[in-house]
Write a protein that holds these residues in place. Sequence first.
Motif, PDB file in Angstrom:
ATOM      1  N   GLY A 176      49.945  56.518 -37.472  1.00  0.00           N
ATOM      2  CA  GLY A 176      48.770  57.124 -36.869  1.00  0.00           C
ATOM      3  C   GLY A 176      47.621  56.164 -36.638  1.00  0.00           C
ATOM      4  O   GLY A 176      46.484  56.593 -36.380  1.00  0.00           O
ATOM      5  N   ARG A 177      47.891  54.861 -36.678  1.00  0.00           N
ATOM      6  CA  ARG A 177      46.828  53.860 -36.548  1.00  0.00           C
ATOM      7  C   ARG A 177      46.590  53.433 -35.102  1.00  0.00           C
ATOM      8  O   ARG A 177      45.629  52.726 -34.819  1.00  0.00           O
ATOM      9  CB  ARG A 177      47.158  52.616 -37.388  1.00  0.00           C
ATOM     10  N   LEU A 233      43.779  50.352 -21.746  1.00  0.00           N
ATOM     11  CA  LEU A 233      43.178  51.486 -22.436  1.00  0.00           C
ATOM     12  C   LEU A 233      42.705  51.004 -23.797  1.00  0.00           C
ATOM     13  O   LEU A 233      43.512  50.553 -24.616  1.00  0.00           O
ATOM     14  CB  LEU A 233      44.200  52.616 -22.600  1.00  0.00           C
ATOM     15  N   LEU A 234      41.417  51.098 -24.061  1.00  0.00           N
ATOM     16  CA  LEU A 234      40.862  50.571 -25.298  1.00  0.00           C
ATOM     17  C   LEU A 234      41.115  51.509 -26.469  1.00  0.00           C
ATOM     18  O   LEU A 234      41.169  52.734 -26.306  1.00  0.00           O
ATOM     19  CB  LEU A 234      39.370  50.298 -25.133  1.00  0.00           C
ATOM     20  N   LEU A 235      41.232  50.917 -27.665  1.00  0.00           N
ATOM     21  CA  LEU A 235      41.613  51.663 -28.851  1.00  0.00           C
ATOM     22  C   LEU A 235      40.415  52.153 -29.658  1.00  0.00           C
ATOM     23  O   LEU A 235      39.355  51.527 -29.670  1.00  0.00           O
ATOM     24  CB  LEU A 235      42.499  50.808 -29.750  1.00  0.00           C
ATOM     25  N   GLU A 287      42.093  49.010 -37.515  1.00  0.00           N
ATOM     26  CA  GLU A 287      43.062  49.705 -38.362  1.00  0.00           C
ATOM     27  C   GLU A 287      44.511  49.440 -37.943  1.00  0.00           C
ATOM     28  O   GLU A 287      45.441  49.711 -38.712  1.00  0.00           O
ATOM     29  CB  GLU A 287      42.797  51.208 -38.353  1.00  0.00           C
ATOM     30  N   LEU A 288      44.704  48.937 -36.744  1.00  0.00           N
ATOM     31  CA  LEU A 288      46.072  48.753 -36.237  1.00  0.00           C
ATOM     32  C   LEU A 288      46.690  47.482 -36.809  1.00  0.00           C
ATOM     33  O   LEU A 288      46.122  46.393 -36.719  1.00  0.00           O
ATOM     34  CB  LEU A 288      46.061  48.666 -34.706  1.00  0.00           C
ATOM     35  N   ASN A 289      47.866  47.618 -37.398  1.00  0.00           N
ATOM     36  CA  ASN A 289      48.634  46.488 -37.911  1.00  0.00           C
ATOM     37  C   ASN A 289      49.573  46.003 -36.800  1.00  0.00           C
ATOM     38  O   ASN A 289      50.574  46.644 -36.502  1.00  0.00           O
ATOM     39  CB  ASN A 289      49.429  46.920 -39.144  1.00  0.00           C
ATOM     40  N   LEU A 290      49.233  44.860 -36.208  1.00  0.00           N
ATOM     41  CA  LEU A 290      50.042  44.363 -35.092  1.00  0.00           C
ATOM     42  C   LEU A 290      51.435  43.941 -35.533  1.00  0.00           C
ATOM     43  O   LEU A 290      52.362  43.889 -34.716  1.00  0.00           O
ATOM     44  CB  LEU A 290      49.325  43.220 -34.396  1.00  0.00           C
ATOM     45  N   LEU A 347      40.586  45.237 -28.144  1.00  0.00           N
ATOM     46  CA  LEU A 347      42.000  45.542 -28.344  1.00  0.00           C
ATOM     47  C   LEU A 347      42.384  46.818 -27.599  1.00  0.00           C
ATOM     48  O   LEU A 347      41.681  47.835 -27.675  1.00  0.00           O
ATOM     49  CB  LEU A 347      42.286  45.717 -29.835  1.00  0.00           C
ATOM     50  N   GLY A 348      43.501  46.737 -26.880  1.00  0.00           N
ATOM     51  CA  GLY A 348      43.955  47.910 -26.144  1.00  0.00           C
ATOM     52  C   GLY A 348      45.365  47.721 -25.627  1.00  0.00           C
ATOM     53  O   GLY A 348      45.923  46.616 -25.661  1.00  0.00           O
TER      54      GLY A 348
END
Length: 211
Positions: free
Chosen positions: A123-124, A20-22, A27-30, A83-84
């Motif tokens: 919420g990222r 599922l793609l984001l 914005e996502l901090n891995l 990214l997903g």
Amino acid sequence: MRSILEEEVAVELQHVNVKLLLENPEELNLDAVIPVFHSWIQDQVCEELLLDVTDYRHVHHGPGVVLIGHEADYSIDNTDGRLGIRYNRKAPLDGSNQDRLAQGVRAALAAAERLQQDIRLNGRFNFNGRAVEIFINDRLLAPNEPETRHALESEFESFTRDLFGGVKHTMTFESDQRRLFGATIKAEHPVNVVDFLENLSRGKGASYDVI
């Protein structure tokens, strides 16, 4: 010797992968995902037995952060720079092809919902609600050849009709034979996780185009 596909024997799907793609993946901090995945192991929040977390972020456009399980893996996957959240079923499943496709998508959606609600990610993490990739991680069962698409296209069409409900969508099959057999499905407008899950349970039809 004639192949299974040439004999027109039904292809049994196993090792279904769903990604599922984001929305706004930058914005996502891995770094924040790693302790979240470790907490999933501690609490055993999934149906599968969860074992370990592996960080592959050093691999360019690679597997990302992987939550390793016994029956399946979950990952924040960055293959091809997309990214997903990815669900990789490793253990065989009973049931029909439709059952196995539904199980993989439900597992990915449940993981996405859990990540979206986790306050540690601020919420990222947000599934974009439009792009779903489904592929079969088994080149023996489903080689990426025209015969495989011919044998399985109706299976994918039937499943995506249920998944997307009344939302118009397109389905594009992977044409590069060096890659796994599968398809990317894109909706005309976003669908939220709850609606996707309800669509699967109801199994209602949809409008779609196959490319």
